[in-house]
Design a protein around this motif. Structure first.
Motif, mmCIF file in Angstrom:
data_model
loop_
_atom_site.group_PDB
_atom_site.id
_atom_site.type_symbol
_atom_site.label_atom_id
_atom_site.label_comp_id
_atom_site.label_asym_id
_atom_site.label_seq_id
_atom_site.Cartn_x
_atom_site.Cartn_y
_atom_site.Cartn_z
ATOM 1 N N ARG A 93 29.479 -47.036 -4.185
ATOM 2 C CA ARG A 93 28.158 -47.574 -3.905
ATOM 3 C C ARG A 93 27.150 -47.055 -4.931
ATOM 4 N NH1 ARG A 93 30.471 -50.897 -2.276
ATOM 5 N NH2 ARG A 93 30.688 -51.766 -0.170
ATOM 6 N N ALA A 94 26.090 -47.813 -5.120
ATOM 7 C CA ALA A 94 25.129 -47.545 -6.184
ATOM 8 C C ALA A 94 24.389 -46.227 -5.967
ATOM 9 C CB ALA A 94 24.136 -48.695 -6.286
ATOM 10 N N ALA A 95 23.922 -45.641 -7.058
ATOM 11 C CA ALA A 95 23.172 -44.388 -6.992
ATOM 12 C C ALA A 95 22.240 -44.288 -8.189
ATOM 13 C CB ALA A 95 24.120 -43.195 -6.971
ATOM 14 N N ILE A 96 21.108 -43.644 -7.970
ATOM 15 C CA ILE A 96 20.214 -43.273 -9.065
ATOM 16 C C ILE A 96 20.298 -41.762 -9.191
ATOM 17 C CG2 ILE A 96 17.859 -43.306 -9.946
ATOM 18 C CD1 ILE A 96 17.354 -45.752 -8.163
ATOM 19 N N VAL A 97 20.662 -41.287 -10.355
ATOM 20 C CA VAL A 97 20.967 -39.876 -10.578
ATOM 21 C C VAL A 97 19.978 -39.302 -11.596
ATOM 22 C CG1 VAL A 97 22.720 -38.274 -11.443
ATOM 23 C CG2 VAL A 97 23.410 -40.247 -10.058
ATOM 24 N N GLY A 98 19.538 -38.068 -11.357
ATOM 25 C CA GLY A 98 18.723 -37.360 -12.339
ATOM 26 C C GLY A 98 17.238 -37.493 -12.154
ATOM 27 N N LEU A 99 16.778 -37.967 -10.991
ATOM 28 C CA LEU A 99 15.352 -38.093 -10.742
ATOM 29 C C LEU A 99 14.695 -36.714 -10.631
ATOM 30 C CD1 LEU A 99 15.367 -40.922 -8.038
ATOM 31 C CD2 LEU A 99 14.629 -41.147 -10.411
ATOM 32 N N SER A 100 13.472 -36.627 -11.112
ATOM 33 C CA SER A 100 12.675 -35.414 -10.963
ATOM 34 C C SER A 100 11.309 -35.792 -10.383
ATOM 35 C CB SER A 100 12.481 -34.724 -12.322
ATOM 36 O OG SER A 100 11.626 -35.500 -13.142
ATOM 37 N N ALA A 101 10.461 -34.797 -10.150
ATOM 38 C CA ALA A 101 9.129 -35.076 -9.616
ATOM 39 C C ALA A 101 8.298 -35.899 -10.598
ATOM 40 C CB ALA A 101 8.418 -33.768 -9.287
ATOM 41 N N GLN A 102 8.641 -35.875 -11.875
ATOM 42 C CA GLN A 102 7.909 -36.629 -12.886
ATOM 43 C C GLN A 102 8.423 -38.055 -13.061
ATOM 44 O OE1 GLN A 102 8.823 -33.243 -13.513
ATOM 45 N NE2 GLN A 102 6.737 -32.843 -12.773
ATOM 46 N N SER A 103 9.533 -38.370 -12.437
ATOM 47 C CA SER A 103 10.118 -39.707 -12.598
ATOM 48 C C SER A 103 9.259 -40.755 -11.900
ATOM 49 C CB SER A 103 11.529 -39.740 -12.021
ATOM 50 O OG SER A 103 12.375 -38.811 -12.663
ATOM 51 N N ASP A 104 9.175 -41.945 -12.519
ATOM 52 C CA ASP A 104 8.445 -43.044 -11.912
ATOM 53 C C ASP A 104 9.229 -44.337 -12.136
ATOM 54 O OD1 ASP A 104 7.882 -43.907 -14.546
ATOM 55 O OD2 ASP A 104 6.027 -42.751 -14.603
ATOM 56 N N ARG A 105 8.602 -45.460 -11.865
ATOM 57 C CA ARG A 105 9.345 -46.717 -11.934
ATOM 58 C C ARG A 105 9.839 -47.024 -13.337
ATOM 59 N NH1 ARG A 105 6.119 -52.212 -12.322
ATOM 60 N NH2 ARG A 105 4.276 -51.615 -13.539
ATOM 61 N N ARG A 106 9.187 -46.506 -14.364
ATOM 62 C CA ARG A 106 9.649 -46.726 -15.727
ATOM 63 C C ARG A 106 11.043 -46.139 -15.934
ATOM 64 N NH1 ARG A 106 5.157 -43.849 -19.069
ATOM 65 N NH2 ARG A 106 5.627 -42.339 -17.410
#
Length: 497
Positions: free
Chosen positions: A362-375
């Motif tokens: 199943r899909a996943a988004i990996v490596g997000l941080s507090a600075q991550s945004d839609r870009r």
């Protein structure tokens, strides 16, 4: 309406249908392959349960008529020689013999409802791959048909008595266009069902029995350049000639006629095809072998790498996640970042294809941080297309003596220059992108021209003008490998979840 003036007179034009996963187009070409005009209508995507994908085949039929009628009305005085068809390949329809109307929603190639049925057949996996060149997977048509037969006794009864028929989308449209006179498909579609012997070039009765599919409910199989009856449209009668599954048609349009030539179609999913010539070969692990086409009784084979979610990921960002309003936003948003900053999107919405073949992923988004945004999410979704392509190319290169020096690209996502450059950098070979994104209908039309003797050989087709934009690799190899290593880590996290 585009200008149809030309120095040659009188001119003959060619009509094509492109029935894809997301829309149905009617396109008008001239005799050298220039696209002159087109009409398009999207159809709804239905998701009745998680992992299930359906289309309303009646809606697709009506859209086919509407697009053809609109295009013909704009060019009422034009001499049109034929109608060609290209289509989404593994999607399957059961329809009524008398009326042609669908008896159940079309089960789309992306649909995973038949995974458990594939698991029932694992002991026959070697036999299936030896006969069909394909993996035992719910991506292909046979287990979808078996699911319908198991869950709908009324359909099973009608298939057994001959009241109902089974077809891929090309077959279904041919049947409707000819008023039920022609029940036929071509080799490039038949070979995607898990029911077709690609060496003997015929339906395999043993595999049909395994998947409980009545052989008599399957269509006649013809060469792509054969004639498939006549369609009466807007008081015109047009021969149907030139029928090819979308990926093989794109390979044909790109003039990948020689072994070692390859193309990738950046569509809803992506198919990478590498021409391997007239001899059937066993593929590297994770890769499938398929028919590229059959011409004058001689088959041409190809290795294929399959990416289940390509541009579909971008549609998900827009329609499901809501981080986009329009596809035109993708490249400007992604370019606001210097790179992905460690964020990866693994788009296993319907499982992962080559080289992993993990239907349960199943899909996943990996490596997000507090600075991550839609870009970051948008850029990760865009780059996921290139990473999956690199996975597939590496698998096809493994233990393969056929070199890959250049890759041809087509499809709607080729307009995204950031994606095209990143793909060339990641793969490390030049990427030749067709300036016209509608290569699949062009390939079907080229095949029809052969059938009508408008063009008499592959050499004559290869000599027609062709314009590409070439993306050369410019990124340092160590940098592209660092990005790719991050992708591989993200995939491992997803598979272990």
């Amino acid at each position: 309406k585009l200008n149809l003036q030309c120095t040659e007179a009188p001119m003959t034009y060619f009509l094509a249908i492109d029935q894809s996963t997301s829309a149905t187009k009617a396109l008008l070409f001239d005799a050298v392959g220039n696209l002159l005009d087109k009409e398009s209508r999207e159809h709804e995507q239905h998701y009745p349960q998680p992992g299930w994908v359906e289309h309303d085949a009646e809606e697709i039929w009506q859209n086919t008529l509407l697009t053809l009628q609109a295009l013909l009305a704009r060019h009422a005085e034009v001499n049109i020689a034929s109608l060609s068809i290209t289509n989404q390949r593994e999607t399957i329809v059961v329809f009524d013999r008398d009326s042609g109307r669908p008896l159940h929603p079309a089960i789309v190639w992306q649909c995973r409802r038949s995974v458990a049925l594939c698991e029932e057949h694992t002991k026959h996996e070697e036999l299936i791959q030896a006969r069909t060149g394909l993996r035992l997977d719910a991506y292909f048509s046979a287990s979808k048909i078996q699911w319908l037969i198991r869950h709908h006794p009324e359909l099973k009864a009608k298939l057994e008595t001959g009241e109902a028929l089974i077809g891929t989308m090309d077959c279904y449209l041919i049947y409707r266009l000819t008023g039920g006179a022609i029940f036929a498909t071509d080799y490039t579609n038949a070979c995607r069902t898990l029911l077709f012997d690609i060496d003997r070039l015929r339906w395999d009765e043993e595999l049909c029995a395994l998947f409980e599919v009545p052989v008599q409910a399957l269509p006649e199989v013809r060469e792509s350049s054969a004639q498939f009856g006549e369609a009466t449209l807007a008081e015109r009668t047009l021969p149907i000639c030139g029928v090819m599954g979308d990926s093989q048609a794109a390979l044909f349009a790109q003039r990948c006629f020689a072994p070692g030539s390859a193309k990738v179609t950046f569509g809803t999913g992506s198919s990478i095809l590498l021409n391997i010539g007239a001899e059937l070969q066993s593929p590297p692990p994770g890769v499938v072998t398929t028919l590229a086409w059959v011409l004058n009784g001689t088959p041409t084979y190809a290795f294929e790498g399959i990416i289940i979610s390509s541009a579909a990921t971008l549609a998900w960002l827009r329609d499901q996640l809501g981080v986009l309003h329009d596809f035109a936003e993708i490249e400007p948003l992604a370019r606001e970042l210097p790179d992905n900053e460690g964020v990866y999107l693994v788009p296993a919405f319907m499982g992962l294809g080559l080289p992993h073949w993990q239907p349960s992923a199943r899909a996943a988004i990996v490596g997000l941080s507090a600075q991550s945004d839609r870009r970051h999410v948008v850029r990760a979704g865009l780059e996921s297309i290139a990473y999956q392509l690199r996975d597939a190319i590496d698998a096809m290169r493994k233990d393969n003596e056929i070199p890959l020096h250049r890759l041809h690209g087509d499809g709607g996502a080729t307009t995204n220059q950031l994606l095209m450059q990143f793909t060339a950098d990641l793969i490390g070979v030049p990427l030749n992108v067709a300036t016209m994104s509608d290569c699949s209908p062009l390939g079907a039309m080229f095949s029809g021209m052969l059938g009508l003797n408008v063009r008499r050989s592959l050499d004559e087709l290869a000599a027609l003008p062709q314009t590409d934009v070439v993306y050369q690799p410019v990124m340092a190899a160590e940098q592209s490998e660092r990005f790719y290593a991050g992708w591989q880590r993200a995939v491992r996290q997803t598979l272990c979840a």
